[in-house]
Design an enzyme around this catalytic site. Sequence first.
Site, mmCIF file in Angstrom:
data_model
loop_
_atom_site.group_PDB
_atom_site.id
_atom_site.type_symbol
_atom_site.label_atom_id
_atom_site.label_comp_id
_atom_site.label_asym_id
_atom_site.label_seq_id
_atom_site.Cartn_x
_atom_site.Cartn_y
_atom_site.Cartn_z
ATOM 1 N N GLY A 32 12.358 29.545 26.583
ATOM 2 C CA GLY A 32 13.002 28.238 26.639
ATOM 3 C C GLY A 32 14.260 28.259 27.497
ATOM 4 O O GLY A 32 15.104 29.146 27.347
ATOM 5 N N ASN A 92 13.058 34.623 13.278
ATOM 6 C CA ASN A 92 13.898 34.905 14.433
ATOM 7 C C ASN A 92 14.888 33.783 14.630
ATOM 8 O O ASN A 92 14.653 32.635 14.258
ATOM 9 C CB ASN A 92 13.066 35.120 15.704
ATOM 10 C CG ASN A 92 12.864 33.841 16.482
ATOM 11 O OD1 ASN A 92 13.737 33.408 17.254
ATOM 12 N ND2 ASN A 92 11.726 33.186 16.260
ATOM 13 N N LEU A 95 18.046 30.502 21.868
ATOM 14 C CA LEU A 95 17.843 30.055 23.252
ATOM 15 C C LEU A 95 18.684 30.781 24.298
ATOM 16 O O LEU A 95 19.210 30.166 25.232
ATOM 17 C CB LEU A 95 18.079 28.542 23.349
ATOM 18 C CG LEU A 95 16.965 27.689 22.731
ATOM 19 C CD1 LEU A 95 17.358 26.215 22.754
ATOM 20 C CD2 LEU A 95 15.646 27.887 23.486
ATOM 21 N N CYS A 149 13.247 23.543 18.252
ATOM 22 C CA CYS A 149 13.861 24.855 18.052
ATOM 23 C C CYS A 149 14.838 24.782 16.882
ATOM 24 O O CYS A 149 15.821 24.054 16.931
ATOM 25 C CB CYS A 149 14.598 25.336 19.291
ATOM 26 S SG CYS A 149 15.373 26.945 19.005
ATOM 27 N N ILE A 197 2.241 24.876 16.297
ATOM 28 C CA ILE A 197 3.510 24.533 15.713
ATOM 29 C C ILE A 197 4.602 25.476 16.213
ATOM 30 O O ILE A 197 4.324 26.620 16.557
ATOM 31 C CB ILE A 197 3.466 24.594 14.160
ATOM 32 C CG1 ILE A 197 3.089 25.982 13.655
ATOM 33 C CG2 ILE A 197 2.496 23.581 13.625
ATOM 34 C CD1 ILE A 197 3.133 26.152 12.120
ATOM 35 N N GLY A 256 4.193 34.128 12.931
ATOM 36 C CA GLY A 256 3.280 35.210 12.566
ATOM 37 C C GLY A 256 2.203 34.749 11.597
ATOM 38 O O GLY A 256 2.183 33.593 11.166
HETATM 39 C C1 LIG Z 1 11.398 35.667 19.194
HETATM 40 C C2 LIG Z 1 10.880 34.272 19.358
HETATM 41 C C3 LIG Z 1 11.476 33.402 20.271
HETATM 42 C C4 LIG Z 1 11.019 32.109 20.429
HETATM 43 N N1 LIG Z 1 11.593 31.289 21.361
HETATM 44 C C5 LIG Z 1 11.071 30.056 21.599
HETATM 45 C C6 LIG Z 1 11.569 29.230 22.646
HETATM 46 O O1 LIG Z 1 12.461 29.613 23.387
HETATM 47 N N2 LIG Z 1 11.013 27.996 22.810
HETATM 48 C C7 LIG Z 1 9.997 27.550 22.014
HETATM 49 O O2 LIG Z 1 9.522 26.432 22.201
HETATM 50 N N3 LIG Z 1 9.484 28.321 21.024
HETATM 51 C C8 LIG Z 1 9.992 29.569 20.799
HETATM 52 N N4 LIG Z 1 9.447 30.357 19.811
HETATM 53 C C9 LIG Z 1 8.331 29.841 19.002
HETATM 54 C C10 LIG Z 1 6.977 30.306 19.555
HETATM 55 O O3 LIG Z 1 6.777 29.846 20.874
HETATM 56 C C11 LIG Z 1 5.832 29.845 18.647
HETATM 57 O O4 LIG Z 1 5.870 28.433 18.532
HETATM 58 C C12 LIG Z 1 5.924 30.413 17.251
HETATM 59 O O5 LIG Z 1 6.392 31.744 17.297
HETATM 60 C C13 LIG Z 1 4.596 30.382 16.495
HETATM 61 O O6 LIG Z 1 3.608 31.182 17.115
HETATM 62 P P1 LIG Z 1 3.297 32.708 16.691
HETATM 63 O O7 LIG Z 1 3.142 32.718 15.192
HETATM 64 O O8 LIG Z 1 2.069 33.092 17.434
HETATM 65 O O9 LIG Z 1 4.477 33.511 17.103
HETATM 66 C C14 LIG Z 1 9.918 31.663 19.643
HETATM 67 C C15 LIG Z 1 9.318 32.530 18.730
HETATM 68 C C16 LIG Z 1 9.766 33.832 18.577
HETATM 69 C C17 LIG Z 1 9.093 34.728 17.591
#
Ligand SMILES: Cc1cc2nc3c(=O)[nH]c(=O)nc-3n(C[C@H](O)[C@H](O)[C@H](O)COP(=O)(O)O)c2cc1C
Lengths: 250, 250, 304, 304
Positions: free
Chosen positions: C46, C69, C73, C129, C190, C216
Amino acid sequence: MKYDTALCRLVEKKEIAKGFFDFRVQNTDLMNNALPGQFVHILVPGKTLRRPISICDVENGCMRLVFEIRGEGTDILSQMKVGDDLDILGPLGTGFKIEKGKKYAFVGGGIGTPPLLYAAKQADTAIAVLGFRSSDAIILKEDFEKACSKVYLTTDDGSAGHHGFVTDPLSEIIGEVDEVCACGPTPMLKAIALIAQKNAKPCQISMEERMGCGVGACLVCACKTKINNVEGYSHVCKAGPVFRAEEVVF
Amino acid sequence: MKYDTALCRLVEKKEIAKGFFDFRVQNTDLMNNALPGQFVHILVPGKTLRRPISICDVENGCMRLVFEIRGEGTDILSQMKVGDDLDILGPLGTGFKIEKGKKYAFVGGGIGTPPLLYAAKQADTAIAVLGFRSSDAIILKEDFEKACSKVYLTTDDGSAGHHGFVTDPLSEIIGEVDEVCACGPTPMLKAIALIAQKNAKPCQISMEERMGCGVGACLVCACKTKINNVEGYSHVCKAGPVFRAEEVVF
Amino acid sequence: MADLRVNVAGVKFQNPLIAASGTFGFGEEYSEFYPLSKLGGISCKGITPKKRDGNPPPRIAETPSGILNAVGLQNPGVDYFIKEELPRLSKQGTVIIANVAGNTYEDYCEMAEKLSNSEVDMIELNISCPNVKAGGVQFGTSCESVAAITKAVRPYCKKPLIVKLSPNVTDIASIAKSAESEGADAVSLINTITGMRIDINTRRPIIKNNTGGLSGAAIFPVAVRMVWQVANAVKIPIIGMGGISTWKDAVEMLIAGATALQIGTVLFSDPYAPIKINDGINAFLEKNGIKSVSELTGSIRIWE
Amino acid sequence: MADLRVNVAGVKFQNPLIAASGTFGFGEEYSEFYPLSKLGGISCKGITPKKRDGNPPPRIAETPSGILNAVGLQNPGVDYFIKEELPRLSKQGTVIIANVAGNTYEDYCEMAEKLSNSEVDMIELNISCPNVKAGGVQFGTSCESVAAITKAVRPYCKKPLIVKLSPNVTDIASIAKSAESEGADAVSLINTITGMRIDINTRRPIIKNNTGGLSGAAIFPVAVRMVWQVANAVKIPIIGMGGISTWKDAVEMLIAGATALQIGTVLFSDPYAPIKINDGINAFLEKNGIKSVSELTGSIRIWE
Ligand SMILES: Cc1cc2nc3c(=O)[nH]c(=O)nc-3n(C[C@H](O)[C@H](O)[C@H](O)COP(=O)(O)O)c2cc1C
Ligand SMILES: Cc1cc2nc3c(=O)[nH]c(=O)nc-3n(C[C@H](O)[C@H](O)[C@H](O)COP(=O)(O)OP(=O)(O)OC[C@H]3O[C@@H](n4cnc5c(N)ncnc54)[C@H](O)[C@@H]3O)c2cc1C
Ligand SMILES: Cc1cc2nc3c(=O)[nH]c(=O)nc-3n(C[C@H](O)[C@H](O)[C@H](O)COP(=O)(O)OP(=O)(O)OC[C@H]3O[C@@H](n4cnc5c(N)ncnc54)[C@H](O)[C@@H]3O)c2cc1C
Ligand SMILES: Cc1cc2nc3c(=O)[nH]c(=O)nc-3n(C[C@H](O)[C@H](O)[C@H](O)COP(=O)(O)O)c2cc1C
Ligand code: FES
Ligand code: FES
């Protein structure tokens, strides 16, 4: 106590057909109460829910559990090693009622055969009708041969025994027996229940449902029943897994 | 490739002090690139996040990993058996820069000592100052004795070596060395950095932070730094774990 | 080989697997493992109008089958992104999605405008976020605010516009509709669910930001439910994410209604997850005689 | 032995561990394992004005570190409960909480009135059950509806009144405040988070109700966050729940702001969990020289 949790040592493990495992576990306290058709609820490392597995037999100080790998839980279970301890909750549920002096037909389909073995051993006269997918999925044949006066074998593909379903031999022999006990896939149970009904023979069937607590508290293992003319949900883990066929609403 | 994941066979396992484990794992591809002060990221069965563990040594075709049980992950790791495969991602990060012809002081506190061993072995001249809680938490003493011309030992409770902190012997010998390399708890690193600064000696310190990816992509392992006069967060997993002491904002 | 290509709002992906924003940086670190062209796309970390330092550490904690986490940003700013990261990224042979977050409407509009004149393929509005004080999730938790921000950005955004939704809401379907009604070309969901862990010895939250976003496998069933609800409410395509860890999860999310997928947290345990998941999807399609992955999208057969 | 007693709205619990509604039935089955007096209390299976059959099976599915359920409030009705279950229950030496759910205001009021003349110690308004079509969670997802139902029930309820909150909302703190402002004596949270799983071969939801409520360890960080948010917003005591599986989780939830705790899903893997958790809390208190468990409540030290 009626049931409890206990660590049971896995003392023997065999793969009796591809993907089918035969476990012998040791725990006298749990076993002493076990009745045919009851089940145990096994904790699988890493899983939130226990897995229900029927008590296949109690013999030589061991409880025998026979299961097929169907998903992640049974897969993990199949990787347990002799010497490992299984966290078991049991014995649970209401099993088969086997009465003295009666002649029973035990009708099992696939992984539905194990719970019938312990029951067959307790019957004074037992005939088994066992159905499997194909010859390489046959389990417990020798065990039933020891426990029963006669064993009919069927396979869906004709690769062993009679080519067809368990209902074929059952229809032939139903006249000879006093009562039917069955376990297997639901459509099979439904067909068996119908044959028993037509022949006016009592029939007990063992049902499967996804479970939570295993002891009757959480009400997730619902099975539609009609008991004393009241329709409702009974619980496979406590009122069952064995029901009288006419009580189950298919 | 700079780093990769690989299954590494656990070939030797020792408990070298109560709760401290010494693993030797085999994987030539990963090891060939490993530099002192780098770390590996280990997948622990059942855990979502890998656990970072420093490369303690590379020797006889094995990578040595020394760790203490600190929580659930390291506990599960300590239960792995010889013959098991560890899923390892590495080698990762920026390690110690060890230059030819220089004399180094390696200052380690507790579980901060392992990453210094491989570095000490690569230095032309090395002195070690190792601090532990008490005599029963001493690890790697013999290894450092082999790798260094002199080893100073301190314990917090005086049960072995000098009664006090690593800063005491360090203050005495700092005049003799060209550079300091340190790893251990943050307050210790802060004190060491100060001594080095006062004596105008360059100092490299290895930092710890909770990690996600381990490779520099997720930005969770932030460590406050001031580099070229710009304050900001650097990443322990990529820019570190080893930083020049003056770059770290404590 | 089944056809893994998908099309989201006119943008062609060679397969449905997109690296989730924030977990993949700008792709450089993971290109060590495999060519980035193996991915359907990359949703970049992001970005904000100006460089941001992010939150103080610790920024991560583990939870049962998940993580929290609160990076906050951290990023080098939109101009740096366009100048220093994008030229390399846009040559990788994969779809590049810019993920943008701001404190004000102007922030979002400014970035949308700049990025519309860049090589990015799509723009993903991160209005969800949970780890920053101003802006961020505040834009994402009511129908009115989602409609307003989408409406404000739309004229500045010449690229296909994805609105990324927060799960921390009572009714995600209505929120998705609001985004759709103001011209979003797709929604992604989501983002993380706000959570907290406390160190029982210090009685301090483990994460310095006090709360963090849960991601996760733990959140997977919630994500499937929300994707399904949104699929019932909107006509625009859905990029589904949240806890996808295996090819089976991926198939499940597609059946629930997703056209493409993002995966994040699973990368931390297995950097090769996107490759393995694509292989798994392909094998599933072949085994079941399904020609194209897009046939799975929304093919759920609900119980009446 | 540390002092494990807690007091919620004037009701004395011998320890903070309460069996969560719906997971413990009416206690009979678990009394096989240990005397029910070992528990701080029992929140009984949710009851309705009349007998309910509940949803068709399957009613449960597994998810990573959690489960989905959709029992649909199968229960024998309030009259049966008072006549057939309560006499036995009230002799067990533990606090008995009646958990009530209805389709209309009248349903809730009628049950509150009947139970006020019974032996139950407390009444828990379940306005957060996601698995029934009418009523249930609908009452629990807006401040207005929570205020209205609390206000309606309050005059009929002569027992301490607990309002059980749904996590499927944007702002749980405001909802808790609404309950408090209309006279709730305590709040309990969280109920389950709505989720879904799909069988990828049949493309059918695994649960016949299509969606189910997510409980178990997976939701623990969300529950901790919500308990903390609510603790910051209200003065009435909080009964915290959602994924508590170990004594450490229990301590964490207390530190976040809970006065007492409910545990549900963990019972399915370990029926002895309440005993073990109480022992663990006691050992923790002794080790740290803390005299009473209630000193933990809300002792979180947040980062400023
Ligand atoms: C370390 C970390 C940083 C993230 N940073 C952003 C971000 O900058 N912008 C955003 O839209 N989502 C961010 N997310 C959310 C992820 O893009 C995603 O929506 C969320 O982790 C769910 O998917 P997952 O369970 O496969 O990780 C972040 C997630 C993690 C774990
Ligand atoms: C009373 C009873 C006795 C049983 N006895 C035996 C036996 O002796 N041998 C044997 O091989 N199998 C038996 N089963 C079926 C066995 O429980 C399932 O095959 C097993 O739970 C599948 O778990 P899994 O993790 O491998 O599958 P998954 O599909 O990954 O399981 C996911 C969830 O669904 C549940 N589940 C999936 N299939 C079934 C099923 N058919 N019945 C109940 N729950 C299910 C699991 O327990 C788990 O909670 C019995 C089931 C019941 C209810
Ligand atoms: C670059 C680096 C090198 C390290 N080298 C070693 C080593 O050689 N030997 C050794 O014993 N330890 C080392 N550590 C610390 C080790 O990573 C932690 O002790 C371990 O992660 C704790 O995991 P756990 O599951 O047992 O504890 P838990 O507290 O249950 O872990 C929960 C989460 O917090 C993280 N975490 C907890 N403590 C730390 C910590 N101190 N540093 C980083 N993450 C932490 C865990 O990785 C996990 O994600 C190193 C840490 C870093 C960052
Ligand atoms: C099988 C099952 C049935 C439930 N039934 C009810 C109920 O009748 N009334 C209620 O208020 N909550 C009910 N719940 C929710 C629990 O009381 C509790 O809020 C939730 O499960 C979270 O706690 P846990 O993670 O410890 O299980 C039920 C939960 C489960 C798993
Ligand atoms: S599994 Fe809980 S009632 Fe049957
Ligand atoms: S752990 Fe991901 S950037 Fe360091």
